[in-house]
Scaffold this active site. Structure first.
Site, PDB file in Angstrom:
ATOM      1  N   GLU A  83       0.858  -1.191   0.000  1.00 30.64           N
ATOM      2  CA  GLU A  83       0.000   0.000   0.000  1.00 30.64           C
ATOM      3  C   GLU A  83       0.892   1.238   0.000  1.00 30.64           C
ATOM      4  O   GLU A  83       0.455   2.310   0.383  1.00 30.64           O
ATOM      5  CB  GLU A  83      -0.987  -0.029   1.165  1.00 30.64           C
ATOM      6  CG  GLU A  83      -0.385  -0.222   2.531  1.00 30.64           C
ATOM      7  CD  GLU A  83      -1.441  -0.167   3.603  1.00 30.64           C
ATOM      8  OE1 GLU A  83      -2.011   0.913   3.787  1.00 30.64           O
ATOM      9  OE2 GLU A  83      -1.692  -1.191   4.251  1.00 30.64           O
ATOM     10  N   CYS A 120      -3.586  -3.785   4.511  1.00 28.13           N
ATOM     11  CA  CYS A 120      -2.636  -4.803   4.992  1.00 28.13           C
ATOM     12  C   CYS A 120      -3.002  -6.221   4.581  1.00 28.13           C
ATOM     13  O   CYS A 120      -2.191  -7.134   4.713  1.00 28.13           O
ATOM     14  CB  CYS A 120      -2.558  -4.754   6.511  1.00 28.13           C
ATOM     15  SG  CYS A 120      -2.041  -3.166   7.133  1.00 28.13           S
ATOM     16  N   HIS A 244      -2.652 -10.321  12.142  1.00 34.15           N
ATOM     17  CA  HIS A 244      -2.096  -9.059  11.632  1.00 34.15           C
ATOM     18  C   HIS A 244      -1.726  -8.218  12.857  1.00 34.15           C
ATOM     19  O   HIS A 244      -2.546  -8.058  13.766  1.00 34.15           O
ATOM     20  CB  HIS A 244      -3.123  -8.317  10.770  1.00 34.15           C
ATOM     21  CG  HIS A 244      -2.720  -6.903  10.494  1.00 34.15           C
ATOM     22  ND1 HIS A 244      -1.512  -6.586   9.918  1.00 34.15           N
ATOM     23  CD2 HIS A 244      -3.335  -5.719  10.765  1.00 34.15           C
ATOM     24  CE1 HIS A 244      -1.410  -5.269   9.829  1.00 34.15           C
ATOM     25  NE2 HIS A 244      -2.498  -4.718  10.333  1.00 34.15           N
TER      26      HIS A 244
HETATM   27  P1  HMG Z   1      -2.878   6.883  21.014  1.00 35.34           P
HETATM   28  O1  HMG Z   1      -3.919   7.890  21.311  1.00 35.34           O
HETATM   29  O2  HMG Z   1      -1.562   7.381  20.561  1.00 35.34           O
HETATM   30  O3  HMG Z   1      -2.535   5.966  22.248  1.00 35.34           O
HETATM   31  O4  HMG Z   1      -3.484   5.913  19.913  1.00 35.34           O
HETATM   32  P2  HMG Z   1      -3.413   5.644  23.552  1.00 35.34           P
HETATM   33  O5  HMG Z   1      -3.419   6.839  24.445  1.00 35.34           O
HETATM   34  O6  HMG Z   1      -4.731   5.044  23.166  1.00 35.34           O
HETATM   35  O7  HMG Z   1      -2.487   4.535  24.219  1.00 35.34           O
HETATM   36  C1  HMG Z   1      -2.287   3.319  23.606  1.00 35.34           C
HETATM   37  C2  HMG Z   1      -2.383   2.243  24.675  1.00 35.34           C
HETATM   38  O8  HMG Z   1      -1.316   2.440  25.613  1.00 35.34           O
HETATM   39  C3  HMG Z   1      -3.685   2.283  25.502  1.00 35.34           C
HETATM   40  O9  HMG Z   1      -4.002   0.942  25.845  1.00 35.34           O
HETATM   41  C4  HMG Z   1      -3.259   3.045  26.744  1.00 35.34           C
HETATM   42  O10 HMG Z   1      -4.060   2.762  27.894  1.00 35.34           O
HETATM   43  C5  HMG Z   1      -1.856   2.530  26.929  1.00 35.34           C
HETATM   44  P3  HMG Z   1      -5.509   0.396  25.701  1.00 35.34           P
HETATM   45  O11 HMG Z   1      -6.335   1.235  26.612  1.00 35.34           O
HETATM   46  O12 HMG Z   1      -5.877   0.627  24.262  1.00 35.34           O
HETATM   47  O13 HMG Z   1      -5.412  -1.050  26.064  1.00 35.34           O
HETATM   48  N1  HMG Z   1      -0.973   3.433  27.659  1.00 35.34           N
HETATM   49  C6  HMG Z   1      -0.140   3.042  28.639  1.00 35.34           C
HETATM   50  N2  HMG Z   1       0.079   1.830  29.183  1.00 35.34           N
HETATM   51  C7  HMG Z   1       1.024   1.755  30.188  1.00 35.34           C
HETATM   52  N3  HMG Z   1       1.718   2.825  30.644  1.00 35.34           N
HETATM   53  C8  HMG Z   1       1.508   4.056  30.124  1.00 35.34           C
HETATM   54  C9  HMG Z   1       0.542   4.214  29.086  1.00 35.34           C
HETATM   55  N4  HMG Z   1       0.091   5.253  28.336  1.00 35.34           N
HETATM   56  C10 HMG Z   1      -0.838   4.787  27.479  1.00 35.34           C
HETATM   57  N5  HMG Z   1       2.190   5.105  30.589  1.00 35.34           N
HETATM   58  C11 HMG Z   1      -3.553   4.207  18.257  1.00 35.34           C
HETATM   59  C12 HMG Z   1      -3.144   4.558  19.684  1.00 35.34           C
HETATM   60  C13 HMG Z   1      -3.326   2.738  18.044  1.00 35.34           C
HETATM   61  C14 HMG Z   1      -5.029   4.545  18.063  1.00 35.34           C
HETATM   62  C15 HMG Z   1      -2.679   5.065  17.294  1.00 35.34           C
HETATM   63  O14 HMG Z   1      -1.333   4.693  17.426  1.00 35.34           O
HETATM   64  C16 HMG Z   1      -3.072   4.898  15.827  1.00 35.34           C
HETATM   65  O15 HMG Z   1      -3.911   5.623  15.316  1.00 35.34           O
HETATM   66  N6  HMG Z   1      -2.388   3.948  15.122  1.00 35.34           N
HETATM   67  C17 HMG Z   1      -2.644   3.719  13.672  1.00 35.34           C
HETATM   68  C18 HMG Z   1      -3.895   2.915  13.434  1.00 35.34           C
HETATM   69  C19 HMG Z   1      -3.750   1.472  13.877  1.00 35.34           C
HETATM   70  O16 HMG Z   1      -2.666   0.930  13.977  1.00 35.34           O
HETATM   71  N7  HMG Z   1      -4.896   0.813  14.109  1.00 35.34           N
HETATM   72  C20 HMG Z   1      -4.910  -0.612  14.433  1.00 35.34           C
HETATM   73  C21 HMG Z   1      -6.122  -1.339  13.860  1.00 35.34           C
HETATM   74  S1  HMG Z   1      -6.329  -1.015  12.133  1.00 35.34           S
HETATM   75  C22 HMG Z   1      -5.084  -1.988  11.381  1.00 35.34           C
HETATM   76  O17 HMG Z   1      -4.508  -2.831  11.990  1.00 35.34           O
HETATM   77  C23 HMG Z   1      -4.800  -1.725   9.942  1.00 35.34           C
HETATM   78  C24 HMG Z   1      -3.494  -1.009   9.654  1.00 35.34           C
HETATM   79  O18 HMG Z   1      -2.408  -1.901   9.811  1.00 35.34           O
HETATM   80  C25 HMG Z   1      -3.528  -0.400   8.243  1.00 35.34           C
HETATM   81  C26 HMG Z   1      -3.868  -1.299   7.081  1.00 35.34           C
HETATM   82  O19 HMG Z   1      -4.627  -2.239   7.134  1.00 35.34           O
HETATM   83  O20 HMG Z   1      -3.383  -0.933   6.014  1.00 35.34           O
HETATM   84  C27 HMG Z   1      -3.229   0.150  10.608  1.00 35.34           C
END
Ligand code: HMG
Length: 445
Positions: A83, A120, A244
């Site tokens: 992609e 992906c 994935h």
């Molecule tokens: P964010 O706002 O940066 O992070 O977004 P957050 O605040 O939600 O924190 C992430 C996790 O860390 C959370 O855990 C927090 O609690 C924890 P959860 O509640 O989700 O279990 N956390 C901590 N834990 C311990 N100590 C700390 C601490 N601070 C926070 N101090 C997000 C995270 C994944 C949304 C962002 O990085 C993003 O937008 N990523 C890109 C999209 C993505 O990867 N999505 C995954 C599903 S879609 C997919 O897999 C397809 C893809 O590969 C593309 C394709 O298919 O082509 C992406």
């Protein structure tokens, strides 16, 4: 024909490393625990100045061909899943074939070449195409080369920046393979979603939180669809479940949901009931919200049980070891997860021949696919041949300022003049632009 599947695999990481907890988190003013504990990531891989999706793909394919003693005449088909393509007409597979032809005496003129796009999941779809081509008897004794290659970059300061990565996975698909055979049964969960997309732009538009929920919803559908063909699923039937892996924390959520889903109405749910009660059923609640709250509470308790912990340690954790060090490779990620699981089995002396894997792929936009694979007797030799640990250890570690430079180098809208951080050695490199705007490559001996 006894089976069709993956005969050989090679992994190629980008040669630069960004340490997320030590370098990225402090610069972003974030707690390193978000990366190491929350997302489950230690580092991301990036391509050096002279690397891109073509060089990583060609270098992986070249090592695979050398190791298996293949020449272009043995390959009837080259499919690249990506992609991150930079050309809307000429497929990346033609660039890759052009690279490989520099180092072999014969050519790939007989080979059918293409490019697959569905976020992906395109890597798994390309494996499917190769499987169908061979099962249809159209391969005339030749194998298919499937390469998943991506540079997964997000715009600076997008939340997705935490989950970047770059690398390629080359796979040889053939009859009577050495690594795994594929099941004919497969389940899909597919819907028109706008969770992550790149409408004629390099960096994705992402609704991160929603993308997590869409992943889980489509995966549950794919599991149901797979079970409708393969029969009821039981965790004991599968030695490992490679998912994935955009980041390991996503798999932690998917594994809990998947396990809860497939143990419903089985002996496992009964055994767990003594400790945490039966799973909530929708008819027991007045509103959907109450049901979802009860489900969330049950899932939290489930993941704390010893039984679940043991299953996770055996079936999921081993598949995450490479992803933790390299980040999201988009089309390659689920194939990295399979390789990581088998690699850990080898290191622990676990015999995998004859074992089943439940492989769970996903692509945004969105589609999940689930199929099973049977590990073949030649798996050990194949996995022993991987040099991914050396590649990971040899990466050049970027400072934050250097990371900013390299992000600009790979940003199509930015002009930069940055010196390479590593020296190419026995590999294909990007070598500037041709007269029609094509990217050019050469082999550095
Ligand atoms: P964010 O706002 O940066 O992070 O977004 P957050 O605040 O939600 O924190 C992430 C996790 O860390 C959370 O855990 C927090 O609690 C924890 P959860 O509640 O989700 O279990 N956390 C901590 N834990 C311990 N100590 C700390 C601490 N601070 C926070 N101090 C997000 C995270 C994944 C949304 C962002 O990085 C993003 O937008 N990523 C890109 C999209 C993505 O990867 N999505 C995954 C599903 S879609 C997919 O897999 C397809 C893809 O590969 C593309 C394709 O298919 O082509 C992406």
């Amino acid at each position: 024909m006894t089976g069709v599947g993956i005969d050989a695999i090679e992994i190629r990481t980008g040669k630069l490393k960004l340490d997320l907890a030590e370098t990225f988190a402090p610069a972003q003013g974030e707690d390193p625990g978000k990366y190491t504990k929350g997302l489950g990531l230690h580092a991301s891989s990036f391509p050096d100045v002279y690397e891109d999706i073509v060089t990583m793909a060609a270098n992986a394919a070249h090592r695979l061909m050398e190791r298996k003693g293949l020449t272009p005449d043995d390959i009837g088909r080259i499919d690249v899943a990506t992609e991150s393509a930079f050309d809307n007409s000429k497929p990346v597979s033609t660039y890759v074939a052009g690279c490989l032809e520099e180092v072999y005496d014969d050519d790939f003129h007989h080979a059918n070449k293409g490019e697959r796009k569905f976020a992906c999941i395109a890597g798994t779809q390309s494996l499917d195409d190769a499987f169908n081509w061979i099962r249809a008897g159209r391969n005339r004794g030749r194998a298919a080369l499937v390469i998943a290659t991506d540079t997964a970059l997000y715009a600076r300061d997008d939340p997705g920046e935490a989950t970047q990565g770059a690398g390629a996975v080359a796979m040889l698909v053939d009859e009577d393979p050495d690594l795994v055979t594929f099941s004919t049964e497969q389940g899909f969960g597919s819907a028109d979603e706008t969770d992550f997309l790149k409408p004629n732009q390099q960096f994705p538009s992402v609704d991160g939180k929603r993308s997590v929920n869409v992943y889980l919803a489509r995966m549950r559908e794919a599991l149901d669809d797979f079970a409708a063909q393969a029969g009821d699923l039981h965790p004991d039937d599968y030695a490992m479940v490679p998912f994935h892996t955009p980041f390991p924390g996503m798999v932690r959520k998917a594994a809990a949901l998947g396990y809860r889903h497939i143990v419903r109405d089985t002996d496992v749910e009964l055994a767990l009931a003594e400790e945490i009660g039966r799973q909530p059923r929708p008819e027991e609640f007045k509103t959907r919200e109450q049901y979802f709250d009860a489900m969330e509470e049950y899932t939290d308790e489930l993941t704390e049980t010893e039984r679940y912990g043991d299953w996770y340690a055996d079936s999921i954790e081993p598949t995450l070891s490479i992803a933790r060090e390299v980040g999201n490779w988009y089309t390659g990620s689920v194939h990295v997860a399979r390789a990581a699981g088998l690699k850990r089995s080898l290191e622990e002396g676990r015999e995998m021949a004859g074992e089943q894997l439940l492989v769970a792929s996903y692509g945004s936009g969105a589609q999940a696919e689930v199929h099973s694979e049977t590990v073949q007797p030649g798996w050990r030799e194949e996995i022993e041949a991987l040099n991914v640990d050396e590649q990971i250890d040899d990466r050049y570690e970027l400072s934050f300022e250097e990371y900013e430079q390299i992000h600009d180098v790979h940003n199509h809208d930015t002009e930069t003049d940055v010196e390479e951080f590593t020296a190419p050695d026995g590999e294909f490199v990007f070598d500037g632009w041709g007269r029609m705007g094509e990217r050019k490559y050469r082999y550095v001996r």
